[in-house]
Design a protein around this motif. Sequence first.
Motif: not given
Ligand code: GDP
Length: 300
Positions: A107-109, A112-113, A118, A139, A252-253, A255, A278-279, A281
């Motif tokens: 889902v968005n946010g 994924k992108t 990476k 989008r 992801t995220k 960290d 993902g740890v 950005e």
């Molecule tokens: P999408 O809508 O799923 O495509 O999400 P995006 O790839 O645009 O990411 C949304 C936000 O999450 C962005 O600000 C990224 O930099 C952040 N993000 C993605 N992966 C990580 C991660 O492993 N760690 C951190 N801290 N931020 C992340």
Amino acid sequence: FERLKAGLKKTTDGLVGRIDALVLGKKEIDADTLEELEEILITSDIGVKTTVELIRSLEQRLSRNELKDGAALRGALKDELLARLLAHHTPLRLEGTAPFTILVVGVNGVGKTTTIGKLAAKYAAEGRKVLLAAGDTFRAAAAEQLEIWGDRAGVSVIRHQEGADPSAVAFDACKAAVSRGTEILIIDTAGRLHTKVNLMEEMKKIHRVIGREIPGAPHETLLVLDGATGQNALSQARLFKESAGVTGIALTKLDGTAKGGIVVAVSHEFGLPVRFIGVGEGIDDLREFEPNEFVDALFQ
Ligand code: GDP
């Protein structure tokens, strides 16, 4: 490893810190200690099912007199966690098929992108021929982001206009990948909130299109989950596993959260391998998931 450790610091401080506060210095372990440990594990997003199993194993060890003190309990918990992570662990193997096709869902946010960017950078840096497909046509920003990542990594992106049919993008990308001799094709998909039925329909269609152009594709359907969202990530895993034929997970995220225990819950409750974590950005902050390294980083 230091980078991984730094990335997991919040979980180490939160989860492992609480465990240490409970167990360290304890000269004797009893049923009450295990009950308190159960409480910590449940509130740390390791998941109820996994926690119950872990505690049961520890109770057995206790009855066999294997848990003499806090340090022994800590060591046993680490072993039990590792065993569960290893049980479902298979790294993504790209060899043997070309173009190896990865369909990325979520889902968005959730990141994924970023994760696709990476991955593309990582594979391109390894000298592989990579192609990206901007399948999230709902989008414009998603396609633009993907192009930015593509430019950075020196990887081309197949893109249609906003609102185009995602399957048409996937179709073009498959054709292009075959004719260009691409080794790894990574296809993004729309990240709208789905109902089970429309997600299934969309996935069936895209799988059909891809599979017709590239035999056996997609070779991986990678679900991206935001590790900081705890129980939400688990319900997304359930929905996508049932509706999208998910074969692997990127979390992801990690960290940004003390909920790193979610890694265990996702793989153990759904039997899905965690392929990447993902740890951060940065471009190097997507790591291939490796259970030994992960558990060592947490329980340093
Ligand atoms: P999408 O809508 O799923 O495509 O999400 P995006 O790839 O645009 O990411 C949304 C936000 O999450 C962005 O600000 C990224 O930099 C952040 N993000 C993605 N992966 C990580 C991660 O492993 N760690 C951190 N801290 N931020 C992340």
